[in-house]
Design a protein around this motif. Structure first.
Motif, PDB file in Angstrom:
ATOM      1  N   PRO A 103       0.843  -1.202   0.000  1.00 14.43           N
ATOM      2  CA  PRO A 103       0.000   0.000   0.000  1.00 14.43           C
ATOM      3  C   PRO A 103       0.875   1.248   0.000  1.00 14.43           C
ATOM      4  CG  PRO A 103      -0.717  -1.561   1.685  1.00 14.43           C
ATOM      5  CD  PRO A 103       0.602  -2.053   1.181  1.00 14.43           C
ATOM      6  N   PHE A 134      -1.820  13.326  -2.862  1.00  9.59           N
ATOM      7  CA  PHE A 134      -2.562  12.080  -2.669  1.00  9.59           C
ATOM      8  C   PHE A 134      -3.714  12.324  -1.689  1.00  9.59           C
ATOM      9  CE2 PHE A 134       1.605  10.755  -4.011  1.00  9.59           C
ATOM     10  CZ  PHE A 134       1.391   9.636  -4.805  1.00  9.59           C
ATOM     11  N   ASN A 140      -6.703  11.186   0.952  1.00 14.27           N
ATOM     12  CA  ASN A 140      -6.708  10.185   2.026  1.00 14.27           C
ATOM     13  C   ASN A 140      -7.265   8.838   1.573  1.00 14.27           C
ATOM     14  OD1 ASN A 140      -5.561  11.811   3.964  1.00 14.27           O
ATOM     15  ND2 ASN A 140      -7.506  12.612   4.701  1.00 14.27           N
ATOM     16  N   ASP A 141      -8.228   8.866   0.642  1.00 13.31           N
ATOM     17  CA  ASP A 141      -8.891   7.613   0.260  1.00 13.31           C
ATOM     18  C   ASP A 141      -8.064   6.753  -0.700  1.00 13.31           C
ATOM     19  OD1 ASP A 141      -9.084   9.226  -1.936  1.00 13.31           O
ATOM     20  OD2 ASP A 141     -11.269   9.220  -2.056  1.00 13.31           O
ATOM     21  N   VAL A 142      -6.830   7.199  -1.076  1.00 13.52           N
ATOM     22  CA  VAL A 142      -5.983   6.364  -1.945  1.00 13.52           C
ATOM     23  C   VAL A 142      -4.714   5.903  -1.224  1.00 13.52           C
ATOM     24  CG1 VAL A 142      -6.827   7.534  -4.011  1.00 13.52           C
ATOM     25  CG2 VAL A 142      -4.674   8.288  -2.970  1.00 13.52           C
ATOM     26  N   GLN A 171      -4.220   3.609   0.874  1.00 10.71           N
ATOM     27  CA  GLN A 171      -4.092   2.156   0.983  1.00 10.71           C
ATOM     28  C   GLN A 171      -4.066   1.465  -0.386  1.00 10.71           C
ATOM     29  OE1 GLN A 171      -3.356   0.656   3.791  1.00 10.71           O
ATOM     30  NE2 GLN A 171      -3.439   2.654   4.807  1.00 10.71           N
ATOM     31  N   ARG A 172      -4.116   2.255  -1.449  1.00  8.36           N
ATOM     32  CA  ARG A 172      -4.027   1.665  -2.786  1.00  8.36           C
ATOM     33  C   ARG A 172      -2.615   1.132  -3.012  1.00  8.36           C
ATOM     34  NH1 ARG A 172      -5.461   5.454  -7.780  1.00  8.36           N
ATOM     35  NH2 ARG A 172      -7.471   5.476  -6.678  1.00  8.36           N
ATOM     36  N   GLN A 190      -0.638   0.137  -8.727  1.00 13.80           N
ATOM     37  CA  GLN A 190      -1.890   0.595  -9.321  1.00 13.80           C
ATOM     38  C   GLN A 190      -1.846   2.079  -9.704  1.00 13.80           C
ATOM     39  OE1 GLN A 190      -4.590  -0.524  -6.142  1.00 13.80           O
ATOM     40  NE2 GLN A 190      -5.070  -2.485  -7.116  1.00 13.80           N
ATOM     41  N   PHE A 191      -0.786   2.774  -9.298  1.00 12.69           N
ATOM     42  CA  PHE A 191      -0.636   4.186  -9.661  1.00 12.69           C
ATOM     43  C   PHE A 191       0.100   4.305 -10.994  1.00 12.69           C
ATOM     44  CE2 PHE A 191      -1.078   4.424  -5.037  1.00 12.69           C
ATOM     45  CZ  PHE A 191      -1.950   5.494  -4.884  1.00 12.69           C
ATOM     46  N   TRP A 228       2.745   9.309 -10.697  1.00  9.41           N
ATOM     47  CA  TRP A 228       2.360   9.245  -9.287  1.00  9.41           C
ATOM     48  C   TRP A 228       3.306   8.354  -8.495  1.00  9.41           C
ATOM     49  CZ3 TRP A 228      -0.789  12.432  -6.836  1.00  9.41           C
ATOM     50  CH2 TRP A 228      -1.683  13.183  -7.605  1.00  9.41           C
ATOM     51  N   SER A 255     -12.534  13.816   2.755  1.00  8.75           N
ATOM     52  CA  SER A 255     -12.145  12.409   2.572  1.00  8.75           C
ATOM     53  C   SER A 255     -11.886  11.702   3.892  1.00  8.75           C
ATOM     54  CB  SER A 255     -10.892  12.325   1.690  1.00  8.75           C
ATOM     55  OG  SER A 255      -9.803  12.968   2.314  1.00  8.75           O
TER      56      SER A 255
END
Length: 618
Positions: A79, A135, A137-139, A141-142, A146-147, A151, A528
């Motif tokens: 993450p 970035f 807050n909701d990304v 943990q991505r 996946q970026f 990024w 967020s």
């Protein structure tokens, strides 16, 4: 902190750095500047030990650490938040020690150090770094892979900033950032608690971040106090003095040589002539002034005649899938308009320019262009459309087959593409050379309207200055997107803001925009993040929420119980009278420190338990 003495380095048999000296002291922020290819990135590799000097020494003070930004796009399954936390090597090492079940002396030392470096707040600090670099807050943990590539380069930067190093090496850190992230980064670096060496072609960024300039020129490193503006002024004065000293010495030498020539054979003057010959032999001759920096004379011309209204944007809306970027935009581009587009990353600035140039079509509304207007469009993706198997001269000949080769070569020379470069294949070009070629092809067409999307990417400071001057003198209309504030200040008369689905005139200047960015970022983070003041009326009962809270509370109770046991053991040890007879004073002081640490930890854990209990009651 860092000492470089008599450093020399050969690249492909040619001298790149020659007998260079540089010292970097604690808490000093150094801007490393020089023309493209002068050896800035190579110097970083030499400091890191990736490359070895051919002669000379690079000495880092004992015990000091270096952080740097990885230039490779890393493909990780971690993450984003954990990837950034990995940048703090000491933090991760302490965490491994604290995971051990045996709580021996080394465990207590690790616990003490963990708290000293703010280990419990590290995830929050990592999140702040990521927020600052754009970035949400909701990304966080991505997964890293996946970026997109750009990024992931931001993730590399955040990871380096997390390191807490004594010396930070930053090579073009703003390359993959938008204006909002650059503003945040310069504020962060201006108060960084260590030393920094930063390579950048952004004048305002350097002015905000550094207090010393190291300039690589003619294979040497010269240092100047102050920021980049101070450096430019001081260097201009130094060059003037060097030029005057050289000219004065040349006059002196010519006068002495003329005396020797006239009176050497004359008996009455022979003694004076011999004296002057010896003086000439002893004279340390100054070298003629030689400046390696490129000199560009860019000129972008507009047609002599232009319609008053170049373009009308009527009720234009555009979006991707279910997301609408902007709605019902109304804008008129008049001849001579000078507009810069502002807005947070992803708001649609580049998309808006693509709509104007016709690369994409609006979802609603119409865009009307005046008849027969010529639009000059520059964007980074256009560099990929250059013919790699053609030379700059061949590119220009395709546009202007009736012009003489001499005219075309002269024109390319203004963009730094003369001499050998005009006959080199584009496949061998750097990003900066490709950008210069794209700008040259654009300028040849004498556009009524320039649409520029980040035109300064890959350009060094000399070329940026030349482009800024050319755009100031250009008489046509300009609409641009750029993170180079110097360019915006010099070129734009109006600032238009794209945000929250609107495109509208921004009431203020770039300094006011800094405040707008801070307020907008705070607003986005609040939206967020979970609401802190929810009640049972605003949030319905949820079994999964309660289960998660119970699990968290159970884990907290176990940690609290272990801490209380450890504290009891330490208190029991300190209450034993024999300890004061048999053990050293240092050991007793160590146990006292551990007791204080554990008492604080128990208090914090109890407060967290009560907070969870209150949340359960809700």
């Amino acid at each position: 902190m860092l000492t470089i003495q008599s450093l020399s380095y050969l690249q492909n048999g040619n001298s790149l750095l020659e007998n260079c000296d540089l010292q970097v002291f604690a808490n000093q922020r150094v801007g490393l500047v020089g023309k493209n290819g002068c050896g800035k990135s190579t110097l970083f590799q030499l400091i890191r030990g990736v490359k070895q000097p051919d002669s000379g020494e690079i000495m880092l003070q004992a015990g000091k650490t270096i952080a740097f930004v990885e230039q490779e796009i890393i493909n990780s399954d971690l993450p984003a938040l954990e990837f950034v936390l990995d940048g703090d090597i000491e933090l991760r090492r302490l965490e491994k020690t604290l995971q051990q079940s045996q709580h021996d002396h080394s465990w207590f030392e690790a616990q003490h150090r963990f708290e000293a470096i703010g280990g419990y707040t590290a995830p929050a600090r990592a999140a702040q770094l990521l927020n600052g670099l754009g970035f949400a807050n909701d990304v966080l943990q991505r997964l890293v892979h996946q970026f997109s590539g750009g990024w992931r380069m931001r993730l590399n930067l955040a990871r380096a900033l997390m390191h807490r190093a004594d010396l930070m090496l930053l090579d073009e850190p703003t390359n993959h950032l938008d204006l909002e992230a650059i503003i945040w980064l310069e504020n962060y670096l201006s108060s960084y608690p260590g030393s920094i060496i930063v390579v950048s072609h952004d004048r305002e960024f350097l002015n905000a971040c550094v207090n010393r300039i190291a300039h690589i020129n003619n294979r040497k490193i010269d240092t100047y106090p102050g920021n980049y503006d101070d450096f430019e002024q001081a260097r201009a004065e130094r060059l003037t003095q060097q030029s005057q000293a050289y000219e004065q010495q040349q006059k002196q030498i010519a006068h002495m040589e003329d005396f020797v020539r006239r009176f050497r054979a004359k008996a009455t003057k022979a003694k004076q002539a011999q004296s002057r010959i010896k003086a000439l032999e002893r004279l340390t001759r100054l070298a003629p002034l030689h400046i390696e920096d490129g000199h560009f004379e860019l000129r972008i011309e507009a047609p002599e005649r232009s319609p008053d209204t170049l373009m009308k944007i009527k009720d234009v809306s555009f979006g991707y899938d279910d997301r609408m970027l902007f709605k019902q935009v109304q804008l008129i581009l008049q001849a001579g308009s000078r507009i810069a587009l502002l807005g947070p990353n992803g708001s649609g600035k580049s998309t808006f320019i693509k709509l104007l140039v016709g690369e994409i079509q609006p979802s609603q509304g119409i865009i009307e262009s005046a008849a027969n207007i010529n639009i000059g469009y520059f964007a980074q993706h256009q560099l990929e459309h250059l013919n790699n198997q053609a030379t700059p001269l061949q590119h220009l000949q395709k546009l202007a087959p009736t012009h003489t080769e001499l005219n075309l070569r002269t024109f390319l020379g203004r963009f730094g593409l003369g001499g050998e470069q005009e006959n080199r294949l584009v496949a061998t070009f750097s990003g900066g050379e490709k950008s210069r070629l794209a700008l040259a092809l654009l300028a040849w067409q004498k556009p009524h309207l320039l649409l520029l999307d980040e035109p300064t990417n890959h350009l060094d400071l000399d070329m940026r200055d030349a482009l800024t001057l050319a755009l100031e003198q250009y008489t046509g209309a300009v609409l641009l997107v750029s993170h180079d504030r110097s360019l915006i200040r010099a070129v734009a008369d109006e600032l238009w803001l794209i945000a929250d689905g609107k495109v509208q005139l921004f009431d203020g200047n770039l300094d006011d925009y800094k405040n707008w960015v801070d307020a907008y970022r705070n607003k986005q983070n609040e939206q967020s993040s979970p609401h802190k003041n929810e009640t049972t009326q605003t949030r319905p009962f949820n079994k999964s929420n309660k289960k998660a809270l119970l699990q968290k509370q159970s884990k907290l109770e176990t940690t609290l119980e272990n801490a209380q046991k450890e504290l009891a053991q330490v208190n029991l040890r300190l209450s034993d009278p024999t300890i004061y007879l048999n053990d050293s004073r240092a050991e007793i002081e160590k146990l006292s420190e551990i007791r204080t640490m554990l008492e604080q930890k128990v208090t914090e854990l109890e407060e967290s338990w009560f907070a969870l209990e209150a949340e359960m009651e809700k």
